[in-house]
Design a protein around this motif. Structure first.
Motif, PDB file in Angstrom:
ATOM      1  N   ILE A 242       0.830  -1.200   0.000  1.00 29.43           N
ATOM      2  CA  ILE A 242       0.000   0.000   0.000  1.00 29.43           C
ATOM      3  C   ILE A 242       0.868   1.254   0.000  1.00 29.43           C
ATOM      4  CG2 ILE A 242      -1.655   1.338   1.365  1.00 29.43           C
ATOM      5  CD1 ILE A 242      -2.877  -1.315   2.266  1.00 29.43           C
ATOM      6  N   VAL A 243       1.929   1.237   0.804  1.00 35.65           N
ATOM      7  CA  VAL A 243       2.857   2.377   0.843  1.00 35.65           C
ATOM      8  C   VAL A 243       3.449   2.611  -0.544  1.00 35.65           C
ATOM      9  CG1 VAL A 243       5.051   3.208   1.780  1.00 35.65           C
ATOM     10  CG2 VAL A 243       3.397   2.093   3.294  1.00 35.65           C
ATOM     11  N   ILE A 244       3.912   1.531  -1.177  1.00 32.91           N
ATOM     12  CA  ILE A 244       4.511   1.644  -2.511  1.00 32.91           C
ATOM     13  C   ILE A 244       3.510   2.189  -3.513  1.00 32.91           C
ATOM     14  CG2 ILE A 244       5.422   0.306  -4.454  1.00 32.91           C
ATOM     15  CD1 ILE A 244       6.752  -1.532  -2.328  1.00 32.91           C
TER      16      ILE A 244
ATOM     17  N   ILE B  45      11.986   7.228   1.295  1.00 32.88           N
ATOM     18  CA  ILE B  45      12.198   5.981   2.011  1.00 32.88           C
ATOM     19  C   ILE B  45      11.213   5.880   3.171  1.00 32.88           C
ATOM     20  CG2 ILE B  45      14.078   7.033   3.360  1.00 32.88           C
ATOM     21  CD1 ILE B  45      15.281   4.218   3.625  1.00 32.88           C
ATOM     22  N   SER B  46      10.660   4.682   3.337  1.00 30.83           N
ATOM     23  CA  SER B  46       9.762   4.436   4.453  1.00 30.83           C
ATOM     24  C   SER B  46      10.588   4.181   5.713  1.00 30.83           C
ATOM     25  CB  SER B  46       8.855   3.231   4.163  1.00 30.83           C
ATOM     26  OG  SER B  46       8.144   2.877   5.328  1.00 30.83           O
ATOM     27  N   ALA B  47      10.611   5.175   6.597  1.00 32.23           N
ATOM     28  CA  ALA B  47      11.318   4.993   7.868  1.00 32.23           C
ATOM     29  C   ALA B  47      10.608   3.966   8.735  1.00 32.23           C
ATOM     30  CB  ALA B  47      11.414   6.328   8.602  1.00 32.23           C
ATOM     31  N   SER B  48       9.316   3.730   8.467  1.00 33.53           N
ATOM     32  CA  SER B  48       8.580   2.708   9.203  1.00 33.53           C
ATOM     33  C   SER B  48       9.038   1.311   8.799  1.00 33.53           C
ATOM     34  CB  SER B  48       7.075   2.866   8.946  1.00 33.53           C
ATOM     35  OG  SER B  48       6.637   4.169   9.283  1.00 33.53           O
ATOM     36  N   SER B  49       9.399   1.126   7.520  1.00 36.77           N
ATOM     37  CA  SER B  49       9.887  -0.172   7.055  1.00 36.77           C
ATOM     38  C   SER B  49      11.322  -0.419   7.495  1.00 36.77           C
ATOM     39  CB  SER B  49       9.815  -0.249   5.526  1.00 36.77           C
ATOM     40  OG  SER B  49       8.485  -0.190   5.066  1.00 36.77           O
ATOM     41  N   TYR B  50      12.104   0.653   7.587  1.00 36.44           N
ATOM     42  CA  TYR B  50      13.536   0.524   7.907  1.00 36.44           C
ATOM     43  C   TYR B  50      13.895   1.485   9.042  1.00 36.44           C
ATOM     44  CZ  TYR B  50      13.004  -1.317   3.220  1.00 36.44           C
ATOM     45  OH  TYR B  50      12.547  -2.004   2.129  1.00 36.44           O
TER      46      TYR B  50
ATOM     47  N   ARG C 262      12.434  -2.912  -2.589  1.00 39.99           N
ATOM     48  CA  ARG C 262      11.959  -3.373  -1.288  1.00 39.99           C
ATOM     49  C   ARG C 262      13.131  -3.646  -0.345  1.00 39.99           C
ATOM     50  NH1 ARG C 262       6.652  -5.250  -0.883  1.00 39.99           N
ATOM     51  NH2 ARG C 262       5.478  -5.116  -2.829  1.00 39.99           N
ATOM     52  N   TRP C 263      14.316  -3.850  -0.910  1.00 40.60           N
ATOM     53  CA  TRP C 263      15.492  -4.165  -0.106  1.00 40.60           C
ATOM     54  C   TRP C 263      16.415  -2.959  -0.073  1.00 40.60           C
ATOM     55  CZ3 TRP C 263      14.976  -8.433   2.625  1.00 40.60           C
ATOM     56  CH2 TRP C 263      14.134  -9.429   2.139  1.00 40.60           C
ATOM     57  N   LEU C 264      16.626  -2.414   1.109  1.00 38.12           N
ATOM     58  CA  LEU C 264      17.409  -1.196   1.244  1.00 38.12           C
ATOM     59  C   LEU C 264      18.856  -1.391   0.794  1.00 38.12           C
ATOM     60  CD1 LEU C 264      17.208   1.397   4.008  1.00 38.12           C
ATOM     61  CD2 LEU C 264      19.428   0.416   3.537  1.00 38.12           C
ATOM     62  N   ILE C 265      19.452  -2.521   1.152  1.00 36.86           N
ATOM     63  CA  ILE C 265      20.847  -2.767   0.777  1.00 36.86           C
ATOM     64  C   ILE C 265      21.004  -2.835  -0.736  1.00 36.86           C
ATOM     65  CG2 ILE C 265      22.798  -4.347   1.001  1.00 36.86           C
ATOM     66  CD1 ILE C 265      22.095  -2.822   3.551  1.00 36.86           C
ATOM     67  N   LYS C 266      20.049  -3.475  -1.405  1.00 37.78           N
ATOM     68  CA  LYS C 266      20.113  -3.551  -2.871  1.00 37.78           C
ATOM     69  C   LYS C 266      19.951  -2.162  -3.490  1.00 37.78           C
ATOM     70  CE  LYS C 266      18.512  -6.343  -6.747  1.00 37.78           C
ATOM     71  NZ  LYS C 266      19.887  -6.704  -7.079  1.00 37.78           N
ATOM     72  N   ALA C 267      19.103  -1.338  -2.879  1.00 37.01           N
ATOM     73  CA  ALA C 267      18.945   0.039  -3.356  1.00 37.01           C
ATOM     74  C   ALA C 267      20.258   0.799  -3.236  1.00 37.01           C
ATOM     75  CB  ALA C 267      17.845   0.739  -2.572  1.00 37.01           C
ATOM     76  N   MET C 268      20.962   0.612  -2.119  1.00 36.98           N
ATOM     77  CA  MET C 268      22.251   1.277  -1.931  1.00 36.98           C
ATOM     78  C   MET C 268      23.262   0.807  -2.970  1.00 36.98           C
ATOM     79  SD  MET C 268      22.508   1.328   2.252  1.00 36.98           S
ATOM     80  CE  MET C 268      24.203   1.927   2.249  1.00 36.98           C
ATOM     81  N   ASP C 269      23.210  -0.475  -3.307  1.00 34.51           N
ATOM     82  CA  ASP C 269      24.127  -1.013  -4.317  1.00 34.51           C
ATOM     83  C   ASP C 269      23.922  -0.373  -5.681  1.00 34.51           C
ATOM     84  OD1 ASP C 269      25.383  -2.706  -2.550  1.00 34.51           O
ATOM     85  OD2 ASP C 269      24.185  -4.470  -3.082  1.00 34.51           O
ATOM     86  N   ASN C 270      22.691   0.055  -5.956  1.00 36.60           N
ATOM     87  CA  ASN C 270      22.355   0.545  -7.297  1.00 36.60           C
ATOM     88  C   ASN C 270      22.132   2.053  -7.388  1.00 36.60           C
ATOM     89  OD1 ASN C 270      22.014  -1.996  -9.104  1.00 36.60           O
ATOM     90  ND2 ASN C 270      20.935  -2.527  -7.220  1.00 36.60           N
TER      91      ASN C 270
END
Length: 202
Positions: free
Chosen positions: A11-13, A50-55, A31-39
């Motif tokens: 729903i957030v997305i 970024i959803s601070a609630s998710s991370y 959906r994966w923060l680390i993968k986002a950082m990689d790219n």
């Protein structure tokens, strides 16, 4: 324009992506923060939401990473926080120069996201900053905000006395009930009794 959206809730997305698309952004979602950082270097987004609630623990790591300029540009970073931040998280977001925070996905909350991205005034905004000359904590209300010019009425005008025209406020908190934005301003003019300031966002 590119926007990077990082969240782990359908729903957030869906809601944030639709809002960013309406603002003219091409939205890339992770959906994966680390993968986002990689790219992020390859994506080079102008905006990251970024959803601070998710991370709740890792959003700070991402912000520090992208502010290094790894992608060739330092993007605006906006946080979605389902619950309002406590004082500690607010201080951290201010120290990390977050562009803004919004707290809901209803029409008003998504309007606040739009306002954060476009420097438009939302409803019932207030301004808080520290007097750089005295360290005094200054609060007050905004009566008008157009073309990056703010009309500000302080709660305690006497606290503004040492400030002069052209003085800069390196960080001010621009907020209402559902969003927070951090800005830099310069004093354009003030009344003799200090009851009104004209400020320019810089």
């Amino acid at each position: 324009m590119k926007a990077l959206l990082i969240a782990d809730d359908d729903i957030v997305i869906e809601k944030i992506k639709a809002s960013l698309t309406d603002e003219g952004y091409d939205v890339i979602t992770y959906r994966w923060l680390i993968k986002a950082m990689d790219n992020v270097e390859e994506i080079a987004p102008e905006v990251i939401v970024i959803s601070a609630s998710s991370y709740p623990r890792h959003w700070k790591t991402l912000v520090q990473f992208v502010q290094s300029g790894i992608g060739g540009v330092i993007p605006k970073v906006v946080l979605y926080a389902e619950r309002e931040f406590n004082d500690d998280d607010l201080r951290k977001s201010e120290a990390l120069h977050i562009t803004g925070i919004f707290n809901s996905l209803d029409a008003e909350g998504l309007s606040e996201l739009s306002d954060i991205l476009s420097n438009r005034k939302g409803k019932d905004f207030s301004l808080i900053f520290t007097n750089p000359k005295t360290g005094a904590f200054i609060t007050g209300n905004i009566s008008k905000y157009e073309n990056n010019i703010i009309s500000f009425s302080p709660d305690c005008p006497e606290l503004l006395s040492p400030l002069v025209e052209s003085a800069q406020i390196p960080q001010a908190t621009f907020k209402n009930k559902k969003s927070i934005k951090y800005i830099q301003v310069k004093i354009l003019s003030k009344t003799i009794d200090n009851k009104r300031l004209e400020l320019q966002v810089i």
